[in-house]
Design a protein around this motif. Structure first.
Motif, PDB file in Angstrom:
ATOM      1  N   LYS A  59       0.787  -1.270  -0.066  1.00 11.32           N
ATOM      2  CA  LYS A  59       0.013   0.008  -0.210  1.00 11.32           C
ATOM      3  C   LYS A  59       0.852   1.121  -0.144  1.00 11.32           C
ATOM      4  N   ILE A  60       2.052   1.056   0.733  1.00 12.73           N
ATOM      5  CA  ILE A  60       2.625   2.424   0.886  1.00 12.73           C
ATOM      6  C   ILE A  60       3.510   2.699  -0.564  1.00 12.73           C
ATOM      7  N   LEU A  61       3.891   1.484  -1.221  1.00 12.62           N
ATOM      8  CA  LEU A  61       4.650   1.508  -2.440  1.00 12.62           C
ATOM      9  C   LEU A  61       3.644   1.994  -3.448  1.00 12.62           C
ATOM     10  N   GLN A  62       2.458   1.738  -3.445  1.00  9.94           N
ATOM     11  CA  GLN A  62       1.288   2.304  -4.299  1.00  9.94           C
ATOM     12  C   GLN A  62       1.076   3.495  -4.145  1.00  9.94           C
ATOM     13  N   HIS A  63       1.120   3.856  -3.032  1.00  8.97           N
ATOM     14  CA  HIS A  63       0.787   5.467  -2.719  1.00  8.97           C
ATOM     15  C   HIS A  63       1.836   6.360  -3.224  1.00  8.97           C
ATOM     16  N   TYR A  64       3.223   6.078  -3.250  1.00  9.63           N
ATOM     17  CA  TYR A  64       4.209   6.788  -3.605  1.00  9.63           C
ATOM     18  C   TYR A  64       4.140   6.594  -5.092  1.00  9.63           C
ATOM     19  N   ARG A  65       3.746   5.492  -5.718  1.00  8.47           N
ATOM     20  CA  ARG A  65       3.797   5.378  -7.095  1.00  8.47           C
ATOM     21  C   ARG A  65       2.920   6.324  -7.774  1.00  8.47           C
ATOM     22  N   ASN A  66       1.584   6.697  -7.026  1.00 12.48           N
ATOM     23  CA  ASN A  66       0.739   7.586  -7.606  1.00 12.48           C
ATOM     24  C   ASN A  66       1.195   8.992  -7.202  1.00 12.48           C
ATOM     25  N   ILE A  67       2.011   9.278  -6.826  1.00 15.10           N
ATOM     26  CA  ILE A  67       2.440  10.723  -6.475  1.00 15.10           C
ATOM     27  C   ILE A  67       2.889  11.328  -7.712  1.00 15.10           C
TER      28      ILE A  67
END
Length: 67
Positions: A59-67
């Motif tokens: 979830k954290i990786l996905q969050h940073y990927r969407n930034i």
């Protein structure tokens, strides 16, 4: 890489300036072995964490990927 037998260069029949770089069977086998090794290492590494921890991490990786 060409000298080591990992790639081959082919000249286009239509345009001598154009070259195609192709992996040899030797290079394909090495790449496959590397992918298998990395997959195995990743699985072993992931086993150190609980499924909840892995889920939070993704979830954290996905969050940073969407930034």
């Amino acid at each position: 890489m060409e000298k080591k037998g990992l790639i081959e260069r082919h000249t286009s029949s239509k345009d001598a300036r154009q070259k195609a770089v192709v992996l040899t069977d030797k290079a394909v086998k090495i790449a496959s072995a590397c992918q298998s090794y990395l997959r195995k290492e990743e699985e072993e590494f992931a086993q150190q964490f609980s499924s909840e921890e892995r889920e939070v991490f993704l979830k954290i990786l996905q969050h940073y990927r969407n930034i």
